[in-house]
Design a protein around this motif. Sequence first.
Motif, PDB file in Angstrom:
ATOM      1  N   ALA A  30       0.842  -1.198   0.000  1.00  0.00           N
ATOM      2  CA  ALA A  30       0.000   0.000   0.000  1.00  0.00           C
ATOM      3  C   ALA A  30       0.878   1.250   0.000  1.00  0.00           C
ATOM      4  N   GLN A  31       1.583   1.507   1.088  1.00  0.00           N
ATOM      5  CA  GLN A  31       2.407   2.714   1.203  1.00  0.00           C
ATOM      6  C   GLN A  31       3.884   2.463   0.936  1.00  0.00           C
ATOM      7  N   GLN A  32       4.355   1.275   1.280  1.00  0.00           N
ATOM      8  CA  GLN A  32       5.763   0.936   1.052  1.00  0.00           C
ATOM      9  C   GLN A  32       5.927  -0.567   1.068  1.00  0.00           C
ATOM     10  N   THR A  33       7.037  -1.014   0.500  1.00  0.00           N
ATOM     11  CA  THR A  33       7.388  -2.422   0.523  1.00  0.00           C
ATOM     12  C   THR A  33       8.901  -2.522   0.692  1.00  0.00           C
ATOM     13  N   VAL A  34       9.357  -3.615   1.243  1.00  0.00           N
ATOM     14  CA  VAL A  34      10.786  -3.836   1.417  1.00  0.00           C
ATOM     15  C   VAL A  34      11.206  -4.948   0.466  1.00  0.00           C
ATOM     16  N   LEU A  35      12.151  -4.637  -0.397  1.00  0.00           N
ATOM     17  CA  LEU A  35      12.713  -5.577  -1.351  1.00  0.00           C
ATOM     18  C   LEU A  35      13.928  -6.217  -0.710  1.00  0.00           C
ATOM     19  N   GLN A  36      13.976  -7.544  -0.695  1.00  0.00           N
ATOM     20  CA  GLN A  36      15.130  -8.249  -0.137  1.00  0.00           C
ATOM     21  C   GLN A  36      15.826  -9.032  -1.232  1.00  0.00           C
ATOM     22  N   TYR A  37      17.149  -8.937  -1.260  1.00  0.00           N
ATOM     23  CA  TYR A  37      17.953  -9.639  -2.258  1.00  0.00           C
ATOM     24  C   TYR A  37      19.297 -10.010  -1.647  1.00  0.00           C
ATOM     25  N   SER A  38      19.983 -10.939  -2.293  1.00  0.00           N
ATOM     26  CA  SER A  38      21.277 -11.394  -1.801  1.00  0.00           C
ATOM     27  C   SER A  38      22.312 -11.278  -2.907  1.00  0.00           C
ATOM     28  N   LEU A  39      23.516 -10.916  -2.506  1.00  0.00           N
ATOM     29  CA  LEU A  39      24.652 -10.866  -3.416  1.00  0.00           C
ATOM     30  C   LEU A  39      25.643 -11.955  -3.035  1.00  0.00           C
ATOM     31  N   ASP A  40      26.191 -12.624  -4.034  1.00  0.00           N
ATOM     32  CA  ASP A  40      27.225 -13.629  -3.786  1.00  0.00           C
ATOM     33  C   ASP A  40      28.620 -13.017  -3.778  1.00  0.00           C
ATOM     34  N   VAL A  41      28.781 -11.897  -4.457  1.00  0.00           N
ATOM     35  CA  VAL A  41      30.066 -11.195  -4.543  1.00  0.00           C
ATOM     36  C   VAL A  41      29.796  -9.706  -4.332  1.00  0.00           C
ATOM     37  N   PRO A  42      30.804  -8.931  -3.938  1.00  0.00           N
ATOM     38  CA  PRO A  42      30.595  -7.496  -3.785  1.00  0.00           C
ATOM     39  C   PRO A  42      30.163  -6.871  -5.116  1.00  0.00           C
ATOM     40  N   GLY A  43      29.297  -5.854  -5.046  1.00  0.00           N
ATOM     41  CA  GLY A  43      28.897  -5.180  -6.272  1.00  0.00           C
ATOM     42  C   GLY A  43      27.832  -4.148  -6.046  1.00  0.00           C
ATOM     43  N   ARG A  44      27.515  -3.441  -7.106  1.00  0.00           N
ATOM     44  CA  ARG A  44      26.434  -2.467  -7.105  1.00  0.00           C
ATOM     45  C   ARG A  44      25.171  -3.157  -7.607  1.00  0.00           C
ATOM     46  N   VAL A  45      24.028  -2.662  -7.184  1.00  0.00           N
ATOM     47  CA  VAL A  45      22.741  -3.207  -7.626  1.00  0.00           C
ATOM     48  C   VAL A  45      21.903  -2.060  -8.159  1.00  0.00           C
ATOM     49  N   GLN A  46      21.340  -2.262  -9.347  1.00  0.00           N
ATOM     50  CA  GLN A  46      20.392  -1.295  -9.894  1.00  0.00           C
ATOM     51  C   GLN A  46      19.014  -1.926  -9.815  1.00  0.00           C
ATOM     52  N   VAL A  47      18.070  -1.197  -9.231  1.00  0.00           N
ATOM     53  CA  VAL A  47      16.686  -1.661  -9.093  1.00  0.00           C
ATOM     54  C   VAL A  47      15.809  -0.698  -9.886  1.00  0.00           C
TER      55      VAL A  47
END
Length: 103
Positions: A30-47
């Motif tokens: 409704a007002q907000q959501t939390v996206l959860q993800y995992s990285l196997d190696v260091p890096g940047r993430v674009q969503v």
Amino acid sequence: TLEYSGIETSVEENTTPVLSFSGFSPNPAAQQTVLQYSLDVPGRVQVSLYNTLGEEVRTFTSDMQQPGTNSLTIYTGDLPVGVYVCRLISGNTTVSSRLAIVH
């Protein structure tokens, strides 16, 4: 497979994804959501968040992140009700998921 001077060698590429998507909480949001993800190696993430017309409505780019579980809070209160596609990119890995927004 490579052959050199009668010696056969196999070269196997690493096919393990560097990014995995854990989900949204809550979904529908409704007002907000939390996206959860995992990285196997260091890096940047674009969503990126896209509407059903394929138009990009939000984009977030992270600073360098360490391996492990990460999260991003997405505020959805100002977005129209509907179904959206969320695309995460890190390195050569892309994952997508649907997010429903209700008010």
